[in-house]
Design a protein around this motif. Structure first.
Motif, PDB file in Angstrom:
ATOM      1  N   LYS A 263      47.628 -17.551 132.113  1.00  0.00           N
ATOM      2  CA  LYS A 263      47.084 -17.412 133.364  1.00  0.00           C
ATOM      3  C   LYS A 263      47.176 -15.866 134.137  1.00  0.00           C
ATOM      4  O   LYS A 263      46.682 -15.451 134.454  1.00  0.00           O
ATOM      5  CB  LYS A 263      47.393 -18.786 134.263  1.00  0.00           C
ATOM      6  CG  LYS A 263      46.619 -18.435 135.467  1.00  0.00           C
ATOM      7  CD  LYS A 263      46.922 -19.845 136.404  1.00  0.00           C
ATOM      8  CE  LYS A 263      46.097 -19.627 137.730  1.00  0.00           C
ATOM      9  NZ  LYS A 263      46.524 -20.736 138.669  1.00  0.00           N
TER      10      LYS A 263
ATOM     11  N   LYS B 299      45.838 -13.166 132.019  1.00  0.00           N
ATOM     12  CA  LYS B 299      44.489 -13.120 132.152  1.00  0.00           C
ATOM     13  C   LYS B 299      44.087 -12.575 133.545  1.00  0.00           C
ATOM     14  O   LYS B 299      43.215 -11.471 133.834  1.00  0.00           O
ATOM     15  CB  LYS B 299      43.795 -14.467 132.318  1.00  0.00           C
ATOM     16  CG  LYS B 299      42.431 -14.236 132.081  1.00  0.00           C
ATOM     17  CD  LYS B 299      41.820 -15.981 131.867  1.00  0.00           C
ATOM     18  CE  LYS B 299      40.454 -15.868 131.997  1.00  0.00           C
ATOM     19  NZ  LYS B 299      39.627 -17.104 131.946  1.00  0.00           N
ATOM     20  N   GLN B 300      44.957 -12.682 134.715  1.00  0.00           N
ATOM     21  CA  GLN B 300      44.744 -11.894 135.885  1.00  0.00           C
ATOM     22  C   GLN B 300      44.761 -10.435 135.766  1.00  0.00           C
ATOM     23  O   GLN B 300      44.215  -9.604 136.399  1.00  0.00           O
ATOM     24  CB  GLN B 300      45.686 -12.612 137.016  1.00  0.00           C
ATOM     25  CG  GLN B 300      45.328 -14.035 137.353  1.00  0.00           C
ATOM     26  CD  GLN B 300      46.120 -14.509 138.252  1.00  0.00           C
ATOM     27  OE1 GLN B 300      47.327 -14.060 138.335  1.00  0.00           O
ATOM     28  NE2 GLN B 300      45.941 -15.576 139.010  1.00  0.00           N
TER      29      GLN B 300
ATOM     30  N   GLU C 189      53.060 -16.337 130.967  1.00  0.00           N
ATOM     31  CA  GLU C 189      51.922 -17.338 131.219  1.00  0.00           C
ATOM     32  C   GLU C 189      50.885 -16.731 130.950  1.00  0.00           C
ATOM     33  O   GLU C 189      50.435 -15.440 131.558  1.00  0.00           O
ATOM     34  CB  GLU C 189      51.992 -17.837 132.695  1.00  0.00           C
ATOM     35  CG  GLU C 189      53.046 -18.885 133.003  1.00  0.00           C
ATOM     36  CD  GLU C 189      53.066 -19.442 134.229  1.00  0.00           C
ATOM     37  OE1 GLU C 189      51.773 -19.593 134.873  1.00  0.00           O
ATOM     38  OE2 GLU C 189      53.918 -19.615 135.174  1.00  0.00           O
TER      39      GLU C 189
ATOM     40  N   ASN D 182      36.155 -17.192 127.521  1.00  0.00           N
ATOM     41  CA  ASN D 182      37.521 -16.779 127.515  1.00  0.00           C
ATOM     42  C   ASN D 182      37.925 -15.494 126.348  1.00  0.00           C
ATOM     43  O   ASN D 182      38.891 -15.257 125.968  1.00  0.00           O
ATOM     44  CB  ASN D 182      38.658 -17.679 127.315  1.00  0.00           C
ATOM     45  CG  ASN D 182      39.880 -17.564 128.121  1.00  0.00           C
ATOM     46  OD1 ASN D 182      39.731 -16.902 129.359  1.00  0.00           O
ATOM     47  ND2 ASN D 182      40.901 -18.034 128.020  1.00  0.00           N
TER      48      ASN D 182
END
Length: 122
Positions: free
Chosen positions: A81, A84-85, A79, A108
């Motif tokens: 998301k 990105k974390q 994922e 982004n």
């Protein structure tokens, strides 16, 4: 390639003396120096190590999409998301160790601005 190798007794650093003919091939900007001390501070943090190596090879960096960084570093995180974390954390770690300004901007994209101190090369 290497003409001589020795250990500096005062600093305990390993020193290499390169063959002058090979040095001419690279000049001042044809190679990347990665500081061992900084690299060791990033031990156990593979994404941060990758970012350090990647951005160390750039004289001047440019914004890169998070998705592109994910592909380039070979992340197996499925994922975006979640990646990105992890990337945000790695950029924070990289900023702390290098004094570079690292962030994910509002578009982004990963932005890394190197802060070069006096008498220090990139």
């Amino acid at each position: 390639m290497i003409s001589e190798h020795f250990r500096d007794e005062e600093t305990s650093e390993n020193c290499l003396i390169l063959n002058p003919r090979i040095v001419d091939c690279f000049g001042d900007v044809g190679w990347t120096g990665i500081t061992k001390t900084l690299r060791l501070k990033l031990k156990g943090k593979p994404l941060t190590q990758w970012l350090y190596s990647f951005y160390s090879s750039h004289a001047k960096s440019f914004p890169i999409k998070v998705e592109t960084i994910k592909i380039l570093c070979g992340s197996e995180v499925s994922e975006l998301k979640t990646f990105k974390q992890k990337l945000k954390k790695a950029l924070l770690e990289l900023s702390y160790v290098t004094d570079w300004h690292c962030e994910i901007d509002c578009t982004n994209k990963v932005v890394v601005k190197k802060v070069v101190k006096k008498n220090e090369s990139i």
